[in-house]
Motif scaffolding. Structure first.
Motif, PDB file in Angstrom:
ATOM      1  N   ASP A  88     -47.254 -36.629   2.946  1.00 42.14           N
ATOM      2  CA  ASP A  88     -48.066 -36.629   2.318  1.00 42.14           C
ATOM      3  C   ASP A  88     -49.419 -36.715   2.802  1.00 42.14           C
ATOM      4  O   ASP A  88     -50.489 -36.390   2.164  1.00 42.14           O
ATOM      5  N   ARG A  89     -49.485 -36.961   4.194  1.00 40.72           N
ATOM      6  CA  ARG A  89     -50.746 -36.650   4.815  1.00 40.72           C
ATOM      7  C   ARG A  89     -51.615 -35.601   4.738  1.00 40.72           C
ATOM      8  O   ARG A  89     -51.019 -34.420   5.134  1.00 40.72           O
ATOM      9  N   PRO A  90     -52.868 -35.611   4.367  1.00 34.83           N
ATOM     10  CA  PRO A  90     -53.454 -34.577   4.213  1.00 34.83           C
ATOM     11  C   PRO A  90     -53.893 -33.429   5.384  1.00 34.83           C
ATOM     12  O   PRO A  90     -53.888 -32.223   5.369  1.00 34.83           O
ATOM     13  N   SER A  91     -53.657 -34.178   6.532  1.00 33.98           N
ATOM     14  CA  SER A  91     -53.846 -33.231   7.803  1.00 33.98           C
ATOM     15  C   SER A  91     -52.510 -32.435   8.120  1.00 33.98           C
ATOM     16  O   SER A  91     -52.503 -31.686   9.057  1.00 33.98           O
ATOM     17  N   ASN A  92     -51.487 -32.996   7.600  1.00 35.43           N
ATOM     18  CA  ASN A  92     -50.134 -32.256   7.839  1.00 35.43           C
ATOM     19  C   ASN A  92     -49.846 -32.694   9.366  1.00 35.43           C
ATOM     20  O   ASN A  92     -49.182 -32.091  10.030  1.00 35.43           O
ATOM     21  N   ALA A 145     -62.030 -35.988   1.518  1.00 35.73           N
ATOM     22  CA  ALA A 145     -60.977 -35.071   1.119  1.00 35.73           C
ATOM     23  C   ALA A 145     -61.242 -34.125   0.167  1.00 35.73           C
ATOM     24  O   ALA A 145     -60.654 -32.809   0.300  1.00 35.73           O
ATOM     25  N   ILE A 146     -61.613 -34.462  -1.087  1.00 32.16           N
ATOM     26  CA  ILE A 146     -61.866 -33.367  -1.957  1.00 32.16           C
ATOM     27  C   ILE A 146     -62.649 -32.586  -1.647  1.00 32.16           C
ATOM     28  O   ILE A 146     -62.619 -31.347  -1.944  1.00 32.16           O
ATOM     29  N   ARG A 147     -63.952 -32.781  -1.009  1.00 34.16           N
ATOM     30  CA  ARG A 147     -64.907 -31.581  -0.516  1.00 34.16           C
ATOM     31  C   ARG A 147     -64.223 -30.538   0.481  1.00 34.16           C
ATOM     32  O   ARG A 147     -64.384 -29.590   0.385  1.00 34.16           O
ATOM     33  N   ALA A 148     -63.545 -31.224   1.356  1.00 31.91           N
ATOM     34  CA  ALA A 148     -62.919 -30.399   2.319  1.00 31.91           C
ATOM     35  C   ALA A 148     -61.897 -29.381   2.011  1.00 31.91           C
ATOM     36  O   ALA A 148     -61.725 -28.179   2.161  1.00 31.91           O
ATOM     37  N   ARG A 149     -60.975 -29.844   0.752  1.00 36.69           N
ATOM     38  CA  ARG A 149     -60.084 -29.063   0.304  1.00 36.69           C
ATOM     39  C   ARG A 149     -60.604 -27.864  -0.647  1.00 36.69           C
ATOM     40  O   ARG A 149     -60.341 -27.200  -1.034  1.00 36.69           O
ATOM     41  N   GLY A 150     -61.764 -28.469  -1.257  1.00 35.77           N
ATOM     42  CA  GLY A 150     -62.512 -27.467  -2.172  1.00 35.77           C
ATOM     43  C   GLY A 150     -63.001 -26.308  -1.361  1.00 35.77           C
ATOM     44  O   GLY A 150     -63.069 -25.115  -1.792  1.00 35.77           O
ATOM     45  N   ALA A 151     -63.516 -26.715  -0.140  1.00 38.73           N
ATOM     46  CA  ALA A 151     -64.189 -25.480   0.744  1.00 38.73           C
ATOM     47  C   ALA A 151     -63.196 -24.722   1.106  1.00 38.73           C
ATOM     48  O   ALA A 151     -63.241 -23.582   1.295  1.00 38.73           O
ATOM     49  N   TYR A 191     -53.245 -20.258  -3.184  1.00 34.78           N
ATOM     50  CA  TYR A 191     -52.376 -21.256  -4.110  1.00 34.78           C
ATOM     51  C   TYR A 191     -52.211 -22.392  -3.507  1.00 34.78           C
ATOM     52  O   TYR A 191     -52.295 -23.709  -4.124  1.00 34.78           O
ATOM     53  N   GLU A 192     -51.974 -22.329  -1.918  1.00 31.54           N
ATOM     54  CA  GLU A 192     -51.545 -23.837  -1.392  1.00 31.54           C
ATOM     55  C   GLU A 192     -52.958 -24.555  -1.245  1.00 31.54           C
ATOM     56  O   GLU A 192     -52.611 -25.867  -1.486  1.00 31.54           O
ATOM     57  N   ASN A 193     -53.902 -23.993  -1.032  1.00 34.49           N
ATOM     58  CA  ASN A 193     -55.315 -24.793  -0.756  1.00 34.49           C
ATOM     59  C   ASN A 193     -55.518 -25.348  -2.208  1.00 34.49           C
ATOM     60  O   ASN A 193     -56.089 -26.598  -2.442  1.00 34.49           O
ATOM     61  N   ALA A 194     -55.268 -24.619  -3.213  1.00 34.18           N
ATOM     62  CA  ALA A 194     -55.382 -25.118  -4.689  1.00 34.18           C
ATOM     63  C   ALA A 194     -54.601 -26.342  -5.065  1.00 34.18           C
ATOM     64  O   ALA A 194     -55.183 -27.127  -5.700  1.00 34.18           O
ATOM     65  N   VAL A 195     -53.315 -26.170  -4.514  1.00 37.01           N
ATOM     66  CA  VAL A 195     -52.674 -27.410  -4.848  1.00 37.01           C
ATOM     67  C   VAL A 195     -53.086 -28.495  -4.042  1.00 37.01           C
ATOM     68  O   VAL A 195     -53.304 -29.752  -4.834  1.00 37.01           O
ATOM     69  N   ASP A 196     -53.510 -28.375  -2.758  1.00 36.84           N
ATOM     70  CA  ASP A 196     -54.186 -29.499  -2.059  1.00 36.84           C
ATOM     71  C   ASP A 196     -55.202 -30.024  -2.677  1.00 36.84           C
ATOM     72  O   ASP A 196     -55.493 -31.227  -2.547  1.00 36.84           O
ATOM     73  N   ALA A 228     -67.280 -26.800  -8.629  1.00 34.84           N
ATOM     74  CA  ALA A 228     -67.979 -27.705  -9.868  1.00 34.84           C
ATOM     75  C   ALA A 228     -67.315 -29.084  -9.872  1.00 34.84           C
ATOM     76  O   ALA A 228     -67.754 -30.109 -10.026  1.00 34.84           O
ATOM     77  N   VAL A 229     -65.983 -28.864 -10.134  1.00 32.18           N
ATOM     78  CA  VAL A 229     -65.371 -30.013 -10.119  1.00 32.18           C
ATOM     79  C   VAL A 229     -65.212 -30.921  -8.960  1.00 32.18           C
ATOM     80  O   VAL A 229     -65.418 -32.272  -9.063  1.00 32.18           O
ATOM     81  N   SER A 230     -65.094 -30.483  -7.688  1.00 32.21           N
ATOM     82  CA  SER A 230     -65.418 -31.168  -6.445  1.00 32.21           C
ATOM     83  C   SER A 230     -66.506 -31.951  -6.404  1.00 32.21           C
ATOM     84  O   SER A 230     -66.871 -33.224  -6.164  1.00 32.21           O
ATOM     85  N   ALA A 231     -67.784 -31.149  -6.748  1.00 33.20           N
ATOM     86  CA  ALA A 231     -69.113 -31.761  -6.592  1.00 33.20           C
ATOM     87  C   ALA A 231     -69.379 -32.916  -7.769  1.00 33.20           C
ATOM     88  O   ALA A 231     -69.906 -33.793  -7.413  1.00 33.20           O
TER      89      ALA A 231
END
Length: 245
Positions: free
Chosen positions: A15-19, A132-138, A152-157, A205-208
């Motif tokens: 589950d770790r975000p950095s894999n 984490a939210i900002r990074a994955r939104g970017a 798709y994978e980044n949207a899931v993240d 917009a969701v992230s911000a």
């Protein structure tokens, strides 16, 4: 130091975000072998190399990647949890794709769950989860160029980071389960109907909104995302293409 969310729901090594996970002998490994195999199979599914309903036997997947039987079965289980495949006893897995009418119904049920998740995340986020939210939104924004399976994978993240910030186990489990039912349809939309020009600004917009603690703005952006999803699915239904319907 562990966050409050981690104290309640400790992350597993997958589950770790950095894999990046801690290896058995103390060295760092990029990702588990099982995760690598799931990643490869996921890309074959999302790129259209295998069609909805196709069987993924261990022999077939072994032609794409060298892996043991136990690793393959673990990868199939991970993909089943995402809603991309359905497990079949002694026969590997079959690619799953919900009928469009069913996908629309799942999207409608998702609407209040996503809004609740956004409201909780906006009030419970901390510096770590916001980053984490900002990074994955970017990452969604960067990957949207070319509309590859990575989108798709980044949207899931991205949604994973938001649900972690919400820190509500029941909501997270429900969100994951419902979104999994539309996995392939969402990817089809990104390739045929919904342009990144429309979808990426909503992700950002969701992230911000969440990172700024603005539950009202998060709610508005999430509702707009859901409307875009339902509109796109209705357009798929209208087109009635054999490989999509």
């Amino acid at each position: 130091m562990s966050t409050y969310a981690e104290t309640l729901h400790p992350r597993s090594e997958f589950d770790r975000p950095s894999n990046v996970i801690q290896g058995e002998f103390g060295h760092l490994e990029r990702r588990s072998r099982q995760g690598e195999v799931a990643h490869i199979v996921r890309r074959h599914i999302l790129s259209g190399d295998v069609a909805p309903g196709d069987r993924l036997s261990e022999a077939r997947v072994s032609s794409w990647v060298d892996a043991t039987r136990s690793v393959l079965r673990g990868a199939f289980a991970a993909l089943a949890a995402e809603g991309l495949v359905e497990l079949q006893m002694n026969h590997g897995a079959r690619v799953h794709c919900a009928p469009i009418r069913e996908a629309i119904e799942y999207a409608e049920v998702l609407r209040p769950i996503e809004r609740m998740t956004g409201a909780l995340a906006a009030t419970r986020r901390d510096d770590e989860s916001s980053a984490a939210i900002r990074a994955r939104g970017a990452a969604v924004r960067e990957a949207s160029i070319g509309a590859s399976p990575l989108d798709y994978e980044n949207a899931v993240d991205h949604y994973g980071a938001i649900s972690e910030a919400a820190n509500h186990a029941a909501v997270r489990q429900t969100l994951v389960a419902l979104r999994a039912r539309n996995s392939i349809r969402r990817y089809q939309l990104s390739r045929t109907v919904i342009s990144p020009i429309d979808s990426v600004p909503l992700h950002l917009a969701v992230s911000a909104a969440i990172c700024n603690g603005d539950a009202g703005a998060a709610d508005e952006a999430l509702r707009a995302q859901n409307r875009l999803l339902v509109k796109g699915l209705c357009e798929l239904q209208r087109r009635r293409r054999p490989h999509l319907a």
